[in-house]
Motif scaffolding. Structure first.
Motif, mmCIF file in Angstrom:
data_model
loop_
_atom_site.group_PDB
_atom_site.id
_atom_site.type_symbol
_atom_site.label_atom_id
_atom_site.label_comp_id
_atom_site.label_asym_id
_atom_site.label_seq_id
_atom_site.Cartn_x
_atom_site.Cartn_y
_atom_site.Cartn_z
ATOM 1 N N SER A 321 0.854 -1.187 0.000
ATOM 2 C CA SER A 321 0.000 0.000 0.000
ATOM 3 C C SER A 321 0.889 1.235 0.000
ATOM 4 O O SER A 321 1.986 1.231 0.590
ATOM 5 C CB SER A 321 -0.931 0.021 1.212
ATOM 6 N N VAL A 322 0.432 2.303 -0.664
ATOM 7 C CA VAL A 322 1.201 3.542 -0.689
ATOM 8 C C VAL A 322 1.321 4.115 0.720
ATOM 9 O O VAL A 322 2.337 4.722 1.076
ATOM 10 C CB VAL A 322 0.566 4.550 -1.668
ATOM 11 N N GLY A 323 0.299 3.892 1.551
ATOM 12 C CA GLY A 323 0.374 4.349 2.937
ATOM 13 C C GLY A 323 1.541 3.726 3.682
ATOM 14 O O GLY A 323 2.251 4.398 4.444
ATOM 15 N N MET A 324 1.771 2.410 3.458
ATOM 16 C CA MET A 324 2.884 1.727 4.109
ATOM 17 C C MET A 324 4.223 2.221 3.561
ATOM 18 O O MET A 324 5.202 2.371 4.311
ATOM 19 C CB MET A 324 2.751 0.220 3.900
ATOM 20 N N ILE A 325 4.275 2.490 2.260
ATOM 21 C CA ILE A 325 5.500 3.019 1.664
ATOM 22 C C ILE A 325 5.810 4.399 2.241
ATOM 23 O O ILE A 325 6.956 4.702 2.608
ATOM 24 C CB ILE A 325 5.360 3.084 0.129
ATOM 25 N N GLU A 326 4.776 5.224 2.331
ATOM 26 C CA GLU A 326 4.969 6.572 2.881
ATOM 27 C C GLU A 326 5.402 6.534 4.339
ATOM 28 O O GLU A 326 6.173 7.382 4.792
ATOM 29 C CB GLU A 326 3.670 7.382 2.749
ATOM 30 N N ASP A 327 4.907 5.554 5.086
ATOM 31 C CA ASP A 327 5.288 5.442 6.488
ATOM 32 C C ASP A 327 6.802 5.239 6.616
ATOM 33 O O ASP A 327 7.436 5.793 7.528
ATOM 34 C CB ASP A 327 4.539 4.275 7.134
#
Length: 656
Positions: A321-327
């Protein structure tokens, strides 16, 4: 007659060896690691090239349905409804005239919608060139009005790595600056914003795979472009994998540094290791092959489907997920850096990147890599592992009868096949396999999600796959439901494209949803044993066979997830699999071999008779006591000749 029998016995003497040869390209029955169905007749159209193409590139505009194909010296605009050439133009390739060595053709490598035109670039005889194709006044054809230097956008040779992306009037590209593949990096090359590029030490011999913008409607100044690539591993120890897969990002608003420091360089570039495998065993698929990004309303829920291969010849799909990448980019420490992190945090998007403090830009310059790794949403293992050599991936979303959205992975193999894989729950379900070519691999693949079609490019042709090919599950409601194909549901018209009110069970394929009548419920309680008398394959076939003659029975394989048996006089025997058929061989007919045979398949708790035969004895007159009736000889010989011809046909097909 005797010669025919001896001939057939000779042909079938080592039938097990023959059958094993025929199984080389067919899935193993009863295994859920293989496709459930080998699809037929799903190709809804094809366009064949006059000359084979070593390389082809697609541009498909889903809203307008426009399809452009770039090949060797030409661009085609195709009418996808009837596969006629709507328009063809040869590009002015001045570089070919000056080419001194090697292949001098102009291979088209880039087709993008850029600003108010179609932007096309090609190798142009080792002198990369780009052209703008403008619509003419009647909007029915295109004309070339301008040409541009293409270095850094198109590779010098089509086999070199390259990619391109257009975002809001800006053109981004990754291509070498010379024939030696030097200075391969991701740049903003043209448009309304400043041209920017990468610092040389950020990547080592990269192979760029994909680049995508993730939109943030509520905060457009914070939008980022994510770049997926693999690069050479700096660790050269024998146990280290030679490749490391990466995800990096740059800010859309990044204009580079100040005039004094880092001018025209990305000030927001960060990268992290993208891992797919078994972390607890430290076993990873390290070679990234392809990426498909599925955008979501909430940008953090945007999914990244990544295809990897390994040194042990397996491929895997991991989902991020992009959210996990951004984290990771927002919270990880920087690899090799142990001091206080300056503010604003390196990699942050700011409206005026030229005013960033030197300390922040220096961090990006010297320590762009995150210490933490990006793991998949399933973390402990890849979502899907296969022994197939997959090369490309696209993902479609389909709304089921239950109003849930289901994701379908469309995976291309290296031998011209497409696998349709359902991503529902924790385990993948391989719905079908479609063979599109017998002699070439897939070069390009584009999805038309609105029309539910997949456009596939080969060196010899372009094919369109109908993803709603539901007639293949049309034998019964149970067959339709067991397929777990969200494109299809059981209706009063049979298995058809999903409509409200249709019968479907995508999540687990349980067929109790089909039991809507008392009679059907009785069948369910009897283990769902079903014989559909209206279907031609279930009609009883009668054969009259002489004693002592070898004979075999055959029934089609409807599902490779099912187990097939032959039942005769209360005895069961396994099927002998020959490609897409189940066989039962009788080496020599005896009295106990006559009677009724049923080919029975069992999948989950659904049992059905696929085909039924009745074998009766044929009396052959004794030639020593009376004159042979020619009709009787022909009748007896016909049985053997029929069997011989089928065996020979199967053998010929296998050899072919």
């Amino acid at each position: 007659m005797r010669r025919l029998v001896l001939l057939f016995i000779f042909l079938t003497w080592d039938y097990q060896i023959v059958f094993s040869v025929g199984l080389q390209d067919a899935p193993t029955l009863g295994s859920k690691n293989n496709p459930r169905l080998l699809s037929k007749d799903t190709v809804s159209g094809a366009f064949e090239y006059q000359v084979y193409q070593n390389h082809s590139v697609f541009f498909y505009h889903e809203d307008s349905g426009e399809m452009y194909v770039g090949g060797n010296d030409f661009v085609l605009k195709l009418d996808m409804d009837d596969y006629g050439i709507a328009e063809k133009f040869i590009l002015n390739t001045t570089g070919q005239q000056q080419c001194q060595e090697g292949p001098c053709e102009n291979v088209i490598t880039v087709i993008e919608r850029f600003q108010d035109s179609l932007f096309v670039c090609g190798t142009n005889g080792h002198r990369p060139q780009c052209w703008k194709l403008f619509s003419s006044t009647n909007n029915q054809s295109h004309e070339i009005v301008e040409s541009y230097e293409g270095t850094g956008i198109s590779p010098f040779v089509y086999t070199q790595n390259a990619l391109s992306l257009t975002v809001e009037g800006d053109l981004y590209a990754a291509a070498s600056l010379d024939t030696e593949r030097n200075s391969l990096q991701f740049r903003r090359k043209a448009g309304s914003r400043s041209n920017v590029w990468m610092y040389d030490s950020w990547v080592t011999e990269p192979t760029f795979i994909s680049a995508s913008l993730v939109k943030q409607t509520e905060d457009p100044d914070n939008e980022k472009i994510y770049i997926f690539f693999r690069e050479k591993n700096s660790d050269h120890s024998p146990e280290a994998d030679p490749w490391i897969s990466r995800v990096s990002r740059v800010c859309k608003v990044d204009e580079g540094g100040s005039k004094r420091f880092f001018q025209n360089m990305w000030t927001s570039f960060l990268k992290a290791r993208l891992v797919c495998g078994f972390p607890e065993e430290s076993l990873y698929f390290n070679r990234l092959l392809d990426v498909y990004m599925m955008q979501a309303e909430d940008w953090q829920d945007t999914r990244v489907y990544a295809l990897f291969t390994s040194s042990w010849n397996s491929t895997a799909v991991c989902i991020y997920s992009v959210g996990m990448i951004e984290d990771i980019f927002e919270n990880s420490t920087f690899k090799g850096y142990d001091k206080d992190i300056p503010r604003p945090r390196p990699g942050a998007c700011v409206k005026n990147s030229r005013s960033l403090p030197r300390a922040t830009v220096n961090m990006v310059k010297d320590y762009p890599e995150m210490a933490d790794w990006v793991h998949s949403v399933h973390y402990t293992a890849p979502f899907y592992i296969s022994s197939n050599n997959y090369t490309k991936i696209v993902v479609d979303q389909v709304r089921g009868v239950d109003h849930h959205m289901y994701n379908i992975l469309l995976l291309a193999t290296d031998c011209g096949k497409i696998h349709k894989v359902l991503a529902a729950g924790s385990e993948p379900f391989i719905i079908s396999e479609t063979r599109l070519s017998n002699n070439s691999s897939i070069q390009s693949m584009k999805l038309d999600s609105k029309k539910k079609k997949l456009v596939v490019g080969f060196s010899e042709k372009i094919s369109t796959v109908d993803l709603q090919s539901c007639q293949e599950y049309n034998n019964s409601c149970a067959d339709c439901v067991l397929a777990r194909d969200p494109y299809c549901a059981w209706t009063k018209f049979g298995c058809a494209p999903t409509v409200p009110g249709g019968i479907q069970n995508v999540r687990d394929g349980q067929i109790n949803v089909c039991s809507t009548s008392v009679e059907e419920q009785k069948q369910v309680n009897r283990a769902k044993r079903e014989t559909v008398s209206s279907s031609p394959v279930n009609l009883r076939t009668v054969h009259s066979v002489p004693l002592g003659v070898p004979f075999y029975l055959s029934c089609p394989i409807d599902s490779y997830h099912a187990v097939y048996t032959w039942e005769h006089r209360g005895q069961s025997s396994p099927c002998l699999q020959m490609q897409s058929n189940c066989l039962h061989l009788i080496p020599a007919m005896a009295q106990e071999n006559y009677g009724v045979y049923e080919c029975v398949s069992k999948e989950k708790d659904y049992i059905k008779v696929v085909k039924k035969y009745q074998l009766t004895e044929q009396i052959i007159p004794d030639t020593n006591t009376r004159i042979i009736n020619p009709n009787e000889i022909n009748g007896a010989s016909a049985v053997v000749l029929h069997t011989v011809s089928i065996i020979l046909g199967l053998a010929a097909a296998m050899l072919h």
